[in-house]
Design a protein around this motif. Structure first.
Motif, PDB file in Angstrom:
ATOM      1  N   HIS A  53    -145.579 -48.201  68.300  1.00 36.27           N
ATOM      2  CA  HIS A  53    -145.461 -48.339  66.853  1.00 36.27           C
ATOM      3  C   HIS A  53    -144.465 -49.463  66.579  1.00 36.27           C
ATOM      4  O   HIS A  53    -143.451 -49.564  67.260  1.00 36.27           O
ATOM      5  N   TYR A  54    -144.764 -50.280  65.593  1.00 35.54           N
ATOM      6  CA  TYR A  54    -143.838 -51.335  65.219  1.00 35.54           C
ATOM      7  C   TYR A  54    -143.600 -51.268  63.722  1.00 35.54           C
ATOM      8  O   TYR A  54    -144.537 -51.229  62.929  1.00 35.54           O
ATOM      9  N   ASP A  55    -142.314 -51.260  63.362  1.00 32.99           N
ATOM     10  CA  ASP A  55    -141.922 -51.283  61.961  1.00 32.99           C
ATOM     11  C   ASP A  55    -141.291 -52.637  61.672  1.00 32.99           C
ATOM     12  O   ASP A  55    -140.162 -52.900  62.077  1.00 32.99           O
ATOM     13  N   PRO A  56    -142.035 -53.525  60.989  1.00 31.78           N
ATOM     14  CA  PRO A  56    -141.509 -54.864  60.734  1.00 31.78           C
ATOM     15  C   PRO A  56    -140.299 -54.878  59.803  1.00 31.78           C
ATOM     16  O   PRO A  56    -139.516 -55.831  59.829  1.00 31.78           O
ATOM     17  N   THR A  57    -140.114 -53.837  59.005  1.00 35.29           N
ATOM     18  CA  THR A  57    -138.968 -53.822  58.090  1.00 35.29           C
ATOM     19  C   THR A  57    -137.659 -53.579  58.826  1.00 35.29           C
ATOM     20  O   THR A  57    -136.609 -54.057  58.401  1.00 35.29           O
ATOM     21  N   THR A  58    -137.715 -52.844  59.936  1.00 28.72           N
ATOM     22  CA  THR A  58    -136.497 -52.538  60.701  1.00 28.72           C
ATOM     23  C   THR A  58    -136.467 -53.248  62.056  1.00 28.72           C
ATOM     24  O   THR A  58    -135.481 -53.156  62.774  1.00 28.72           O
ATOM     25  N   LYS A  59    -137.566 -53.929  62.408  1.00 26.80           N
ATOM     26  CA  LYS A  59    -137.725 -54.579  63.722  1.00 26.80           C
ATOM     27  C   LYS A  59    -137.647 -53.549  64.848  1.00 26.80           C
ATOM     28  O   LYS A  59    -137.220 -53.837  65.962  1.00 26.80           O
ATOM     29  N   SER A  60    -138.079 -52.337  64.541  1.00 29.07           N
ATOM     30  CA  SER A  60    -138.024 -51.242  65.506  1.00 29.07           C
ATOM     31  C   SER A  60    -139.375 -51.086  66.199  1.00 29.07           C
ATOM     32  O   SER A  60    -140.420 -51.016  65.550  1.00 29.07           O
ATOM     33  N   PHE A  61    -139.323 -51.042  67.516  1.00 32.90           N
ATOM     34  CA  PHE A  61    -140.510 -50.810  68.331  1.00 32.90           C
ATOM     35  C   PHE A  61    -140.381 -49.427  68.939  1.00 32.90           C
ATOM     36  O   PHE A  61    -139.371 -49.109  69.574  1.00 32.90           O
ATOM     37  N   THR A  62    -141.371 -48.605  68.717  1.00 31.97           N
ATOM     38  CA  THR A  62    -141.393 -47.264  69.289  1.00 31.97           C
ATOM     39  C   THR A  62    -142.363 -47.269  70.451  1.00 31.97           C
ATOM     40  O   THR A  62    -143.500 -47.719  70.320  1.00 31.97           O
TER      41      THR A  62
ATOM     42  N   PHE B  97    -136.668 -48.565  69.763  1.00 27.13           N
ATOM     43  CA  PHE B  97    -135.880 -49.663  70.318  1.00 27.13           C
ATOM     44  C   PHE B  97    -135.762 -50.761  69.272  1.00 27.13           C
ATOM     45  O   PHE B  97    -136.745 -51.115  68.625  1.00 27.13           O
ATOM     46  N   ASP B  98    -134.568 -51.301  69.136  1.00 35.02           N
ATOM     47  CA  ASP B  98    -134.278 -52.323  68.133  1.00 35.02           C
ATOM     48  C   ASP B  98    -134.543 -53.712  68.714  1.00 35.02           C
ATOM     49  O   ASP B  98    -133.710 -54.254  69.448  1.00 35.02           O
ATOM     50  N   LEU B  99    -135.693 -54.277  68.386  1.00 33.03           N
ATOM     51  CA  LEU B  99    -136.038 -55.605  68.898  1.00 33.03           C
ATOM     52  C   LEU B  99    -135.170 -56.687  68.268  1.00 33.03           C
ATOM     53  O   LEU B  99    -134.891 -57.701  68.908  1.00 33.03           O
ATOM     54  N   GLY B 100    -134.738 -56.469  67.033  1.00 33.69           N
ATOM     55  CA  GLY B 100    -133.905 -57.462  66.352  1.00 33.69           C
ATOM     56  C   GLY B 100    -132.598 -57.706  67.072  1.00 33.69           C
ATOM     57  O   GLY B 100    -132.189 -58.859  67.270  1.00 33.69           O
ATOM     58  N   SER B 101    -131.931 -56.630  67.498  1.00 34.42           N
ATOM     59  CA  SER B 101    -130.658 -56.816  68.213  1.00 34.42           C
ATOM     60  C   SER B 101    -130.887 -57.424  69.593  1.00 34.42           C
ATOM     61  O   SER B 101    -130.069 -58.213  70.082  1.00 34.42           O
ATOM     62  N   MET B 102    -132.016 -57.098  70.209  1.00 37.49           N
ATOM     63  CA  MET B 102    -132.345 -57.703  71.504  1.00 37.49           C
ATOM     64  C   MET B 102    -132.582 -59.204  71.325  1.00 37.49           C
ATOM     65  O   MET B 102    -132.134 -60.012  72.143  1.00 37.49           O
ATOM     66  N   PHE B 103    -133.238 -59.585  70.241  1.00 32.64           N
ATOM     67  CA  PHE B 103    -133.489 -60.993  69.961  1.00 32.64           C
ATOM     68  C   PHE B 103    -132.181 -61.756  69.755  1.00 32.64           C
ATOM     69  O   PHE B 103    -132.010 -62.864  70.281  1.00 32.64           O
ATOM     70  N   ILE B 104    -131.247 -61.175  69.033  1.00 34.09           N
ATOM     71  CA  ILE B 104    -129.937 -61.804  68.826  1.00 34.09           C
ATOM     72  C   ILE B 104    -129.244 -62.037  70.167  1.00 34.09           C
ATOM     73  O   ILE B 104    -128.642 -63.090  70.406  1.00 34.09           O
ATOM     74  N   GLU B 105    -129.368 -61.075  71.074  1.00 32.60           N
ATOM     75  CA  GLU B 105    -128.751 -61.223  72.399  1.00 32.60           C
ATOM     76  C   GLU B 105    -129.445 -62.321  73.209  1.00 32.60           C
ATOM     77  O   GLU B 105    -128.794 -63.094  73.915  1.00 32.60           O
ATOM     78  N   VAL B 106    -130.757 -62.416  73.102  1.00 34.50           N
ATOM     79  CA  VAL B 106    -131.485 -63.483  73.789  1.00 34.50           C
ATOM     80  C   VAL B 106    -131.005 -64.846  73.291  1.00 34.50           C
ATOM     81  O   VAL B 106    -130.775 -65.766  74.093  1.00 34.50           O
TER      82      VAL B 106
ATOM     83  N   ILE C  49    -148.583 -50.099  62.714  1.00 33.54           N
ATOM     84  CA  ILE C  49    -147.627 -51.057  62.183  1.00 33.54           C
ATOM     85  C   ILE C  49    -147.238 -50.610  60.782  1.00 33.54           C
ATOM     86  O   ILE C  49    -148.105 -50.309  59.967  1.00 33.54           O
ATOM     87  N   GLY C  50    -145.938 -50.547  60.528  1.00 32.00           N
ATOM     88  CA  GLY C  50    -145.425 -50.172  59.222  1.00 32.00           C
ATOM     89  C   GLY C  50    -144.312 -49.153  59.370  1.00 32.00           C
ATOM     90  O   GLY C  50    -143.950 -48.777  60.490  1.00 32.00           O
ATOM     91  N   PRO C  51    -143.756 -48.689  58.262  1.00 29.12           N
ATOM     92  CA  PRO C  51    -142.711 -47.670  58.340  1.00 29.12           C
ATOM     93  C   PRO C  51    -143.248 -46.414  59.028  1.00 29.12           C
ATOM     94  O   PRO C  51    -144.381 -45.978  58.754  1.00 29.12           O
ATOM     95  N   LYS C  52    -142.482 -45.850  59.923  1.00 27.00           N
ATOM     96  CA  LYS C  52    -142.936 -44.651  60.641  1.00 27.00           C
ATOM     97  C   LYS C  52    -143.235 -43.504  59.686  1.00 27.00           C
ATOM     98  O   LYS C  52    -144.116 -42.695  59.956  1.00 27.00           O
ATOM     99  N   SER C  53    -142.511 -43.457  58.569  1.00 29.79           N
ATOM    100  CA  SER C  53    -142.738 -42.376  57.613  1.00 29.79           C
ATOM    101  C   SER C  53    -144.173 -42.392  57.074  1.00 29.79           C
ATOM    102  O   SER C  53    -144.715 -41.351  56.706  1.00 29.79           O
TER     103      SER C  53
END
Length: 180
Positions: free
Chosen positions: A135-144, A150-159, A119-123
């Protein structure tokens, strides 16, 4: 008033199920951040739960009453086939994990570092010869997952959008403005 048919009831129940899955998806998504402080298992459990609800929404939107019709539940609700909810890559990775894992090992070899439950920035986890299983990056809502982001934030907006559409549709049924 028109008589309700079995097909009408099926359409209504299908749309109600999409509404339920959207609500459950919102709940799962809302638990991701708070669980980040609880530990890795809890956060990844919420992510997988959220993705499972998204998969159910997608499946229900593509449902047809029978083989003689081309109309899907998504057509009835006006949700496009290009909706982000229909992103198949992640869904297929999860459903066919055993097959994907074999392919992934074949592509990367056996002498790799495995990054899992990070958990955290991939860098911050950028190590030589490391691949990310989860891997989950809470700053970008990106799940690897299996080295794909994959952008979980945009998926959440669609839900949320889909839930509003189903709420409106069900309200029209209740007010007898439409018949399925």
């Amino acid at each position: 008033m028109e008589t309700k048919t079995e097909k009408d009831l099926w359409v209504e129940m299908s749309i109600r199920e999409i509404q339920t899955q959207a609500r459950f998806g919102e709940i799962s998504y809302s638990h991701i951040e708070p669980k980040a402080v609880s530990g890795n298992d809890a956060i990844f459990s919420s992510i997988h739960s959220f993705l499972s609800h998204c998969a159910m929404i997608s499946k229900m939107l593509f449902a047809k009453y029978d083989t003689s019709t081309t109309q899907t539940i998504g057509n009835i609700l006006g949700i496009e086939d290009s909706s982000p909810i229909h992103t198949r890559t992640l869904r297929n990775h999860l459903e066919h994990y055993d097959e994907r894992l074999k392919k992934w090992i074949g592509e990367h070899g056996v002498n790799i570092m495995i990054g899992d439950y990070n958990i955290g920035p991939k860098s911050a986890f950028n190590l030589p010869n490391m691949v990310n299983v989860r891997h989950y990056d809470p700053t970008t809502k990106s799940f690897t997952f299996l080295d794909n982001d994959f952008d979980l934030g945009s998926m959440f907006i669609e839900v949320q959008r889909i839930e509003k559409i189903t709420d409106s549709w069900i309200l029209k049924i209740q007010n007898r403005e439409i018949n399925p």
